[in-house]
Enzyme design. Structure first.
Site, PDB file in Angstrom:
ATOM      1  N   ASN A   1     -11.750  -5.815   6.011  1.00 49.96           N
ATOM      2  CA  ASN A   1     -13.081  -4.826   5.506  1.00 49.96           C
ATOM      3  C   ASN A   1     -14.323  -6.217   4.497  1.00 49.96           C
ATOM      4  OD1 ASN A   1     -12.671  -1.916   6.592  1.00 49.96           O
ATOM      5  ND2 ASN A   1     -11.014  -2.822   5.908  1.00 49.96           N
TER       6      ASN A   1
ATOM      7  N   HIS B   1      -6.227 -26.165  -8.403  1.00 49.07           N
ATOM      8  CA  HIS B   1      -6.681 -26.851  -8.968  1.00 49.07           C
ATOM      9  C   HIS B   1      -5.256 -27.001  -9.546  1.00 49.07           C
ATOM     10  CE1 HIS B   1     -10.567 -28.205  -8.592  1.00 49.07           C
ATOM     11  NE2 HIS B   1     -10.954 -26.808  -8.667  1.00 49.07           N
TER      12      HIS B   1
ATOM     13  N   THR C   1       1.474 -13.496  -7.022  1.00 48.21           N
ATOM     14  CA  THR C   1       1.612 -15.404  -7.491  1.00 48.21           C
ATOM     15  C   THR C   1       2.871 -15.547  -6.578  1.00 48.21           C
ATOM     16  OG1 THR C   1       2.914 -14.496  -9.310  1.00 48.21           O
ATOM     17  CG2 THR C   1       0.241 -14.523  -9.063  1.00 48.21           C
ATOM     18  N   LYS C   2       3.657 -14.980  -5.405  1.00 49.54           N
ATOM     19  CA  LYS C   2       4.727 -15.308  -5.494  1.00 49.54           C
ATOM     20  C   LYS C   2       4.909 -14.418  -4.196  1.00 49.54           C
ATOM     21  CE  LYS C   2       8.022 -11.765  -8.131  1.00 49.54           C
ATOM     22  NZ  LYS C   2       8.959 -12.092  -8.777  1.00 49.54           N
TER      23      LYS C   2
END
Length: 420
Positions: free
Chosen positions: A308, A338, A385-386
């Site tokens: 979308n 980073h 995050t995992k």
């Protein structure tokens, strides 16, 4: 069931700057059945002292003069007692603590060589180097890094590195791999990043690399096709280092994709342009206008999937989207990041894999190096995050499992409204 032993061989000479991180990478593997072999070429810079710190965890260590890196590798092959052999050179590391476990989780019966992806590291950034799927491409060039492979020991012991080929310099690893390929040994790619290597190694010479490749693949006979590949593949990397290339790349992949295409109301034209520059978009899939796409040449999108408006699709580290995937408005899929602890703020680009039937809700954020399993649901506003397991429903910041989705899924994500 007992896991097959892996003999990991590290060869080094005056490598005090990188040997310890390599040793720790090996010792940090979750795979338990490892034989670690270190062959040192009589270092004088303190490398031996570092290795001796870990002597009780190293199965075999010798420090003596040798005939170069490939002579040292052959020494390691001769003393190896494992079922598989891997070479991890000083300064290089495994991608993570589960690398070997993940690599050998695949079916290996009847397979002689297992290989996977790599991560290339420079002083400025790190990014994934995908291994090739087409084995026959090895008629022309390598499709994976030597360090990102495991060779069955019984095969490797019959195919040492040919140190008599002085004309091939540092390419004897590719010469050995090419021999295995031409002799009909069986290769298998696994969906695992195996090795992280430093580009500053001795094989970082563009034209020389391609010349060695031509000599290996042509087997001493002139081949117009392979000579053309040598010339072309030598020119392109050099051209990529010029200011002109950077301007052309920015125009085609940034300005056109993100400033011109969003104003074109016809998906057939936008899709044609994205495919022209390397995006792989399957049947029935649709990307709405006004999305921000970084490196569409690294985007793979299956069939009947839908993105979308208002999404950021950062494919610099490679994104794979399966079939029948729905990505809602304002989603961020970010392969770039980073290392905030690094002195030089090292850029890192790692892949994201999204399996079939996944639904990603409005405003969700998917961070780098994530795999989202089949049928999973990412709730609105979640920050992933995992990895997310198949059919899991996750939500929150950071995202956590809050439920399970039905496994009985059979639909396409279709969109047929014109001018969108």
């Amino acid at each position: 069931m007992m896991q097959g032993k892996i003999s990991i061989i590290t060869v080094c000479y005056n490598a005090i700057g990188g040997i310890e991180k390599t040793i720790l990478s090996v010792l940090g593997q979750s795979y338990s059945n490892i034989e670690y072999i270190v062959i040192d070429g009589a270092s004088t810079d303190g490398t031996v002292d570092v290795i001796n710190k870990y002597a009780d965890k190293i199965a075999y260590f010798v420090s003596e003069p040798d005939g170069g890196i490939y002579d040292a590798m052959n020494k390691g092959i001769r003393v190896a007692t494992g079922e598989w052999i891997n070479f991890l050179n000083a300064g290089d590391v495994f991608a993570n603590g589960n690398t070997l476990k993940d690599t050998l989780s695949a079916e290996t019966d009847g397979i002689d060589v297992i290989y996977g992806d790599s991560i290339e590291m420079t002083k400025e950034l790190s990014h994934i180097i995908p291994a090739g799927d087409d084995i026959n491409r090895m008629n022309l060039e390598p499709i994976y890094r030597h360090g990102s492979s495991l060779v069955r020991a019984s095969v490797q012991k019959q195919h040492e590195f040919d140190v008599s080929r002085k004309d091939l310099g540092y390419s004897l690893d590719w010469e050995m791999i090419h021999r295995l390929f031409k002799e009909g040994y069986r290769f298998k790619k696994v969906d695992t990043v195996i090795e992280c290597y430093e580009l500053e190694g001795m094989s970082n010479h563009i034209v020389r690399n391609r010349w060695y490749n031509y000599k290996i693949t042509s087997a001493g006979r002139f081949s117009l096709k392979k000579f053309w590949l040598f010339a072309y593949s030598s020119f392109i990397p050099l051209f990529k280092q010029t200011a002109l290339f950077n301007w052309l790349k920015a125009f085609c992949l940034e300005y056109m994709v993100n400033d011109v295409l969003p104003h074109i109301p016809f998906w057939c034209i936008r899709k044609w342009y994205l495919r022209l520059w390397g995006a792989r978009i399957g049947k029935g899939s649709f990307i709405m206008k006004k999305n921000y796409i970084l490196n569409p040449n690294r985007l793979v999108m299956g069939s009947y999937s839908h993105i979308n408006r208002g999404c950021t699709i950062d494919a610099r580290g490679n994104i794979k989207i399966g079939d029948n995937v729905s990505i809602s408005h304002g989603v961020f899929i970010m392969t770039g990041s980073h290392d905030h602890q690094a002195k030089d703020f090292l850029g890192k680009f790692l892949p994201i894999d999204i399996d079939d039937y996944v639904w990603i809700g409005v405003g969700a954020v998917i961070l780098q190096n994530i795999h989202i399993g089949k049928g999973a649901v990412i709730c609105a506003g979640a920050v992933v995050t995992k990895d997310v397991g198949a059919y899991e429903i996750v939500g929150g910041v950071p995202a956590k499992k809050i439920g399970e989705r039905s496994c009985d899924l059979d639909y396409h994500c279709l969109w047929d409204m014109p001018f969108t």
